[in-house]
Write an enzyme that holds these catalytic residues in place. Structure first.
Site, PDB file in Angstrom:
ATOM      1  N   VAL A  16     -21.847  37.816  -7.680  1.00  0.00           N
ATOM      2  CA  VAL A  16     -21.935  36.799  -6.626  1.00  0.00           C
ATOM      3  C   VAL A  16     -22.771  35.611  -7.098  1.00  0.00           C
ATOM      4  CG1 VAL A  16     -21.616  38.505  -4.789  1.00  0.00           C
ATOM      5  CG2 VAL A  16     -23.936  37.871  -5.486  1.00  0.00           C
ATOM      6  N   ASP A  17     -22.570  34.477  -6.415  1.00  0.00           N
ATOM      7  CA  ASP A  17     -23.334  33.273  -6.732  1.00  0.00           C
ATOM      8  C   ASP A  17     -24.636  33.258  -5.935  1.00  0.00           C
ATOM      9  OD1 ASP A  17     -22.655  32.474  -4.119  1.00  0.00           O
ATOM     10  OD2 ASP A  17     -21.057  31.136  -4.802  1.00  0.00           O
ATOM     11  N   ALA A  18     -25.374  32.162  -6.009  1.00  0.00           N
ATOM     12  CA  ALA A  18     -26.673  32.066  -5.331  1.00  0.00           C
ATOM     13  C   ALA A  18     -26.553  32.204  -3.817  1.00  0.00           C
ATOM     14  CB  ALA A  18     -27.351  30.743  -5.687  1.00  0.00           C
TER      15      ALA A  18
END
Length: 122
Positions: A16-18
């Site tokens: 996942v991203d931030a």
């Protein structure tokens, strides 16, 4: 005859991203994991199929559509449907849902069978 296969995966932190949403390119990781599981479920020797034979099965085309966010900690199901089998290629659709069946993403890949040495279709 319709051929399909389904497998379930957890959405991992490293994917996942931030914002906690699946990084867009990772959908192909999940699709490829399902693809490997599919061949294994059919009794195919995956080591030979992916690396040991006189042929390769590269992806000639891929596309993905994202319907709603896939978040860390969720579980997703990837269903593979064989859409087309041609003379030297085949097409797969990956339907990515949550466990309740809500569509989160869809992807398609076209795979070509080619001679390992010449890269010509077989």
């Amino acid at each position: 005859m319709r051929v399909s296969f389904t497998v379930e995966f957890p959405v991992r932190f490293q994917d996942v991203d931030a914002g906690g949403v699946l990084f867009f390119g990772r959908i192909y990781d999940y699709c490829h994991q399902a693809y490997e599981e599919f061949w294994g479920s059919e009794g195919v020797d995956k080591a030979s199929f992916f690396a040991g034979a006189g042929y390769l099965v590269p992806i000639a085309h891929s596309e993905a559509d994202y319907r709603s966010p896939i978040r860390h900690g969720e579980r997703i199901r990837v269903r593979i449907d064989v859409l087309r089998v041609g003379r030297a290629s085949f097409e797969l659709r990956y339907n990515v849902t949550d466990p309740e069946g809500d569509v989160r993403a869809e992807a398609r890949t076209v795979h070509a069978f080619v001679n390992r040495a010449t890269m010509k279709p077989i």
